[in-house]
Structures are given as C-alpha cells and as structure tokens.
Write an enzyme that holds these catalytic residues in place. Sequence first.
Site, PDB file in Angstrom:
ATOM      1  N   LEU A  54       0.861  -1.178   0.000  1.00 47.36           N
ATOM      2  CA  LEU A  54       0.000   0.000   0.000  1.00 47.36           C
ATOM      3  C   LEU A  54       0.900   1.231   0.000  1.00 47.36           C
ATOM      4  O   LEU A  54       1.857   1.310   0.775  1.00 47.36           O
ATOM      5  CB  LEU A  54      -0.908   0.031   1.234  1.00 47.36           C
ATOM      6  CG  LEU A  54      -2.034  -1.004   1.310  1.00 47.36           C
ATOM      7  CD1 LEU A  54      -2.806  -0.844   2.618  1.00 47.36           C
ATOM      8  CD2 LEU A  54      -2.981  -0.883   0.126  1.00 47.36           C
ATOM      9  N   ASP A  55       0.587   2.205  -0.849  1.00 47.38           N
ATOM     10  CA  ASP A  55       1.363   3.438  -0.891  1.00 47.38           C
ATOM     11  C   ASP A  55       1.244   4.180   0.438  1.00 47.38           C
ATOM     12  O   ASP A  55       0.282   3.974   1.194  1.00 47.38           O
ATOM     13  CB  ASP A  55       0.871   4.337  -2.024  1.00 47.38           C
ATOM     14  CG  ASP A  55       1.222   3.774  -3.396  1.00 47.38           C
ATOM     15  OD1 ASP A  55       2.097   2.890  -3.471  1.00 47.38           O
ATOM     16  OD2 ASP A  55       0.611   4.216  -4.391  1.00 47.38           O
ATOM     17  N   PRO A  56       2.195   5.063   0.740  1.00 51.65           N
ATOM     18  CA  PRO A  56       2.179   5.759   2.030  1.00 51.65           C
ATOM     19  C   PRO A  56       0.857   6.451   2.375  1.00 51.65           C
ATOM     20  O   PRO A  56       0.411   6.399   3.527  1.00 51.65           O
ATOM     21  CB  PRO A  56       3.319   6.777   1.882  1.00 51.65           C
ATOM     22  CG  PRO A  56       4.292   6.084   0.974  1.00 51.65           C
ATOM     23  CD  PRO A  56       3.438   5.351  -0.022  1.00 51.65           C
ATOM     24  N   LYS A  57       0.194   7.086   1.406  1.00 56.07           N
ATOM     25  CA  LYS A  57      -1.033   7.817   1.704  1.00 56.07           C
ATOM     26  C   LYS A  57      -2.251   6.909   1.858  1.00 56.07           C
ATOM     27  O   LYS A  57      -3.286   7.334   2.365  1.00 56.07           O
ATOM     28  CB  LYS A  57      -1.308   8.842   0.603  1.00 56.07           C
ATOM     29  CG  LYS A  57      -0.302   9.981   0.553  1.00 56.07           C
ATOM     30  CD  LYS A  57      -0.674  10.985  -0.537  1.00 56.07           C
ATOM     31  CE  LYS A  57       0.317  12.128  -0.585  1.00 56.07           C
ATOM     32  NZ  LYS A  57      -0.018  13.116  -1.642  1.00 56.07           N
ATOM     33  N   VAL A  58      -2.149   5.669   1.415  1.00 56.87           N
ATOM     34  CA  VAL A  58      -3.288   4.746   1.433  1.00 56.87           C
ATOM     35  C   VAL A  58      -3.442   4.142   2.819  1.00 56.87           C
ATOM     36  O   VAL A  58      -2.455   3.821   3.488  1.00 56.87           O
ATOM     37  CB  VAL A  58      -3.104   3.645   0.371  1.00 56.87           C
ATOM     38  CG1 VAL A  58      -4.286   2.685   0.381  1.00 56.87           C
ATOM     39  CG2 VAL A  58      -2.937   4.278  -1.007  1.00 56.87           C
TER      40      VAL A  58
END
Length: 294
Positions: A54-58
């Site tokens: 998962l990307d950092p903002k997700v």
Amino acid sequence: MPTLRAPPGERSIDDLLSFGVVNLDKPPGPSAHQVSAWARDRTGVDRAAHAGTLDPKVTGCLPILLGEATRLAQVFLEGTKEYVAVLELHGPAPADLDGVLAEFEGEIYQKPPRKSAVARRLRTREIHELDLLEVRERQALLRIRCESGTYIRKLCHDLGLAAGTGAHMGDLRRTATDPFDDTDLASTADLTDALVFAEDGDERALREVVSPAERTLRHLPRLTVAFSAAEQIAEGAPVYAPGVVDVGNAVETADENALVACFTPDGAAVCLGRLVGDPTASSGETVSLERVLV
C-alpha cells in the site's frame, strides 16, 4: 521427529507471536514495508511481512504476518482485494457514469506505472465488482473488488478517459484482502497497548489483536492429515493419500493444481501445496509441497 505446534487456541504468547497475524489498520504516512518493520521491532519477532503493498497515503486493511507466519505471504498473491476510492473527475460527472464503470467489470489490461517495482509489461487483471456508491460534483465514490495486483491509480486514470472528462485517484482505502476485512482491524496503538498489557500479565488484549496464523488460510480448500503424516511432511515428504484423514471441502472446491492448506486433526497448520491427486484415493501423492509450516 520434529515437534508439531500446539493447537491454535492453546499456544503461549511467545508461540502466538512467532506464528501470528495482525489485521492492521494501516495509517497514512508510512509505507507498508515501514509498517511491517515497525510491527517486527515492536513485537520482538525476527521477521515480519505484509499482505500486499500500500502506498504511504493509502490506509486500511494490511495483515501483518509475524515470525514463521511470513511463509504464508504467497496466500495473498492469489487472493482478492477490495477498496473504496475517490475518483477525482476533471469535469462534471457524465450522466452515464454507471455505464462507464460497468464496461470495466471483468478482465482488463493494465501496464504497471513507471514508479512500480515490477516490469512494465502489459498484463490482465480481473475486476470482479465496480460499484458507484455516491457522486458529489466532480467526485465519485467507488467500491472496487478486484484481483490481487490491480493498480487502482491506473484504473482511475483509465476510467477518466472512458468517461470523457479525465480523472485521477484521490483518497484510497483498502477494505479487504481475502480472507481479512475491515470489520476487526487493529490500530498501531491497539497493538502497542496490548503488548504493554501482556508485559504486565494481562494477555487478553494481545490475544484479540494477534490471531494464530491459521486465520490466514481459512478461505483455502483444506485437508486434515494424521499426526504421523504431519511429522513426515515436516521432514519434506509430500502429502500422500493414506495420510489424509479428512478431505473437508477440498474435493468440492479445489481444482487440480489449486493451492490447498493441510492441518493436523487439532487445527494446527502443516503445509501449503498444490493439489496433484485425489485425496480420497488409497495410494499416491495428493499434495505437492510449496511451504512447510511446522
């Protein structure tokens, strides 16, 4: 002969942490890799792995496998993921947005984005469900159930092209990764507090936050093997039909070469493998080993 694990409900806290899973609610900010490294260090296990990047903002559902449970990571490569995403349209939402979404259900083609860690080759992914939950001005709230490895950011870009407005992905939250969902997520604070309580002698919270790793396998076809067979499997032997004492749902749900999980009669995981023979036969190999779990 090797010592088999105790039944899932009878393990000590140390044994639970060394073969456990946390259904973690990933916060915004750190990457999935950073979160799994934090869980490793906080719990004191030698290694940890997460169930899909998962990307950092997700945010959202990020099961963390602890200790020897990292051997189960491949289970998530073949599962289904579910997301809630904000589609940021670059113009007014078309009246037929539902119809546009319907065109993307089924098999689609995707090329991984430039920043991805995999080769940028065109590939197919299955979109099982794509539902429009709400539209507000130039924002559309979507629920997406899809094959593992689907790039939601790329899907949103392609939806914008098909809608004739252009679009990009706004907020994204993962709500499920089979067999986990967002109904019992634990925050990083929950795990930290539970570990502190356990150090003070109260194990209840930690047993609620950390599940035996067998939970990761509950959606797979399963076979039960005799304890004697499990000891041989621990030494690298395949699963032979005479060692199978219960076929469970494997005969009805597993296709040939399907990934199956094998357990002892008291519910401890033994191995993952591919179904290569009839588990009800009187002889022959039934499961070809991929991961020994004891």
